[in-house]
Write a protein that holds these residues in place. Structure first.
Motif, short mmCIF file in Angstrom:
data_model
loop_
_atom_site.label_atom_id
_atom_site.label_comp_id
_atom_site.label_asym_id
_atom_site.label_seq_id
_atom_site.Cartn_x
_atom_site.Cartn_y
_atom_site.Cartn_z
N TRP A 73 -5.55 1.50 3.29
CA TRP A 73 -5.45 1.35 1.84
C TRP A 73 -6.68 1.93 1.15
CZ3 TRP A 73 -3.38 0.97 -2.70
CH2 TRP A 73 -4.14 0.52 -3.79
N ARG A 77 -4.36 6.43 -3.90
CA ARG A 77 -4.08 5.43 -4.93
C ARG A 77 -5.25 4.45 -5.08
NH1 ARG A 77 -1.71 4.88 -9.65
NH2 ARG A 77 -0.96 2.77 -10.05
N LYS A 97 2.40 1.89 -3.32
CA LYS A 97 1.35 2.01 -4.35
C LYS A 97 1.39 0.86 -5.37
CE LYS A 97 1.41 7.02 -3.82
NZ LYS A 97 1.56 8.35 -4.47
N GLU A 130 -0.81 -1.66 -6.25
CA GLU A 130 -2.19 -2.11 -6.06
C GLU A 130 -2.41 -3.58 -6.39
OE1 GLU A 130 -1.81 -0.26 -10.16
OE2 GLU A 130 -1.25 0.31 -8.12
N SER A 145 0.84 -1.20 0.00
CA SER A 145 0.00 0.00 0.00
C SER A 145 0.87 1.25 0.00
CB SER A 145 -0.92 -0.02 1.23
OG SER A 145 -1.67 1.17 1.33
N SER A 159 -6.78 5.59 0.87
CA SER A 159 -5.66 6.25 0.19
C SER A 159 -6.08 6.77 -1.18
CB SER A 159 -4.50 5.27 0.03
OG SER A 159 -4.81 4.25 -0.91
#
Length: 567
Positions: free
Chosen positions: A292, A297, A262, A264, A259, A295
């Motif tokens: 996460w 992202r 980044k 994913e 996380s 976030s």
């Protein structure tokens, strides 16, 4: 019994009246040794007190006869090696090596590194031969952090001393084991050198050592702490190659670092690995997942459009509860703590959770492995007899753990409630230990009558003395593919033998719990949905936590849905 040596021929050994091998009897019969040591004085006292005088001719004659005829056989003999064994054992116990071991163990218990190092230096000065156990205790103590050590620089000294001891171990040609490498890996991680920690794990193979899960911890957590995701994934891959299964702590660390950097795709992978490994997550893992989803992202990644048929196919092939097609949808996530209603509908987003089926073949295989384990832990004939009894009287639609529910002491207990959970209204099988069927509260007139009615109906099985009734009621429920009525959480060592793969899933779908109330006993049936991380066809996630049990307090779930759900 009175033994009189006058009755024996001078050439006849007293032992020949009892066995073909007098020596064997002397070695194995404490009772006869006692008789032999005492019969002379007893019989002499009985015959004539005067002949006991040391200078009596009769006394001297008897003494001479006794030693001439029996000294080879009848004197209290020991095994030729018994004295040697005792002396060897005493020598080992009092050896400098053993004394050092005991003292180091005491230091380990007290966390006293200073004392341990003092003992180490003293042993080396006195040329005491240290073995792998001694070195491992010293390395373990060096790898443990102590309060205030960082402020006064003691931490660095401690770690350097640990590496110095490890080097000396090699000079002494003491072969390391898994504990040795794990402790030195911890030293490396404490020095913030996870690469060295990982190299040490790799070296185990050269010594013919198989790493354990704990062996990888220093390197894995060290890389994750430093944000070195690729190196952490390499450790994870090495674990997989060596057949080591990561648990929640390791997966949570990998999820967190994925996380943070980044990645994913790796976050998605760890979410699903947690789904298959842990099912209900700890608060730490739940918080990592929430971080996460909140976030930036997480809001950016995901497919805006996807093949609905492909997702449905993934759900079908996976057995339900997940599709494995990656993140679905785009936009911010709404992340809340919530609960499910009795039917499995989320009280936050309104989605209904699914019940993931168990493969019947898995159940049959589990029943076989359970029977095998039971026969190893129990008297085989007793358990086989129980299996045969089940063949004649089963299958049942419910099995009751009588001891756990205290049925033998429930004067007003009725099976009306339990019959309601049975489609055919058949009586459930009650499993009780024999002592609970024949003694104590079982002798109460009402209980006696109740137990007798169960016996006549073929609904009671009393497990034999010395047995563990847990094996019996669990096997009966699994083999009958029926409900199990018990409040036992099934967490002790016996159930740990069953593993964490199939058993928790089976328990979740088959355990019925009872709770006393003002109106009698309330039945808590298994939930109509699976208590496991679920990924819906619309892309939302529901994550059960360990908080709550749905008996006293509702279980807490993390609900993560897109604020702009896909229509």
């Amino acid at each position: 019994m009175l033994f009189r040596p006058a009755y024996l021929s001078p050439k006849t050994s007293l032992l020949s009246f009892f066995c073909k091998s007098p020596n064997a009897l002397f070695f194995h019969s404490k009772r006869f040794n006692h008789i032999w040591r005492n019969y002379t004085s007893v019989t002499i006292n009985k015959c004539n007190a005067n002949i006991n005088h040391p200078k009596s001719p009769s006394f001297m004659a008897r003494k001479a006869t006794h030693f001439s005829t029996t000294s080879a056989e009848a004197l209290p003999q020991r095994s030729p090696d018994s004295g040697t064994r005792k002396s060897r054992k005493k020598a080992r116990r009092e050896s400098p090596e053993m004394i050092l071991r005991v003292n180091l163990d005491q230091c380990s218990s007290n966390g006293d590194l200073a004392k341990a190092l003092s003992l180490y230096n003293e042993a080396r000065a006195n040329n005491v031969q240290l073995n792998v156990y001694h070195y491992n205790v010293l390395l373990y103590l060096c790898s443990q952090n102590s309060e205030g050590s960082e402020e006064d620089g003691g931490d660095l000294v401690r770690l350097d001393k640990g590496f110095e001891i490890f080097k000396q171990m090699g000079i002494d040609k003491v072969e390391p084991n898994e504990a040795t490498f794990t402790n030195v890996s911890r030293l490396a991680a404490a020095k913030e050198d996870p690469s060295l920690a990982f190299d040490l794990v790799k070296q185990m193979k050269d010594h013919g050592i198989v790493p354990k899960l704990r062996s990888y911890g220093p390197a894995l957590f060290g890389f994750c702490k430093k944000g070195m995701a690729d190196e952490a994934y390499e450790v994870d891959s090495h674990m997989v190659d060596n057949g080591i299964i990561a648990e929640e702590t390791e997966l949570c660390a990998l999820l967190r670092v994925s996380s943070e950097v980044k990645r994913e795709g790796k976050v998605y992978e760890m979410m699903h690995r947690l789904r298959t490994t842990v099912r209900q997550v700890s608060e730490e893992t739940a918080a990592t997942m929430e971080d996460w989803f909140r976030s930036r992202r997480a809001a950016e990644v995901g497919a805006e459009k996807w093949d609905v048929a492909k997702v449905k196919k993934g759900v079908l092939e996976g057995g339900g509860g997940w599709h494995g097609q990656g993140w679905l949808g785009k936009g911010n996530w709404r992340v809340v703590r919530t609960r499910m209603d009795e039917t499995g509908v989320c009280q936050s987003c309104g989605e209904k959770l699914v019940c993931i089926d168990i493969d019947p073949e898995e159940t049959d295989n589990f029943a076989k492995s359970l029977a095998k384990l039971a026969c190893e832990k129990e008297a085989r004939t007793n358990f086989v007899k129980f299996q045969e009894w089940l063949q004649r009287h089963g299958p049942f639609e419910a099995v009751v753990d009588g001891a756990n529910l205290g049925l033998a002491n429930q004067h007003k207990f009725s099976f009306a409630q339990l019959r309601q959970i049975s489609p055919s209204k058949k009586l459930p099988l009650v499993v009780l230990h024999q002592s609970r069927v024949t003694g104590g509260p079982a002798q109460h007139p009402n209980n006696k009558k109740l137990l007798e009615s169960w016996k006549k109906a073929g609904a009671l099985y009393s497990t034999p003395q010395g047995s563990n009734d847990d094996w019996y009621w669990l096997y009966a429920a699994v083999s009958s593919k029926c409900l199990l009525v018990t409040n036992d959480e099934m967490r002790d060592h016996l159930f740990n033998l069953l593993g964490n793969s199939f058993f928790p899933r089976w328990k979740e779908k088959h355990q019925v719990r009872l709770k006393p109330s003002d109106y009698g006993l309330t039945l808590h049936m298994p939930p109509p949905y699976s208590l496991v991380i679920q990924e819906s066809e619309r892309g939302s996630w529901h994550i059960p936590t360990v908080t709550g049990d749905d008996l006293e307090t509702p279980k807490q779930w993390v609900c993560a849905t897109r604020t702009r759900p896909h229509e």
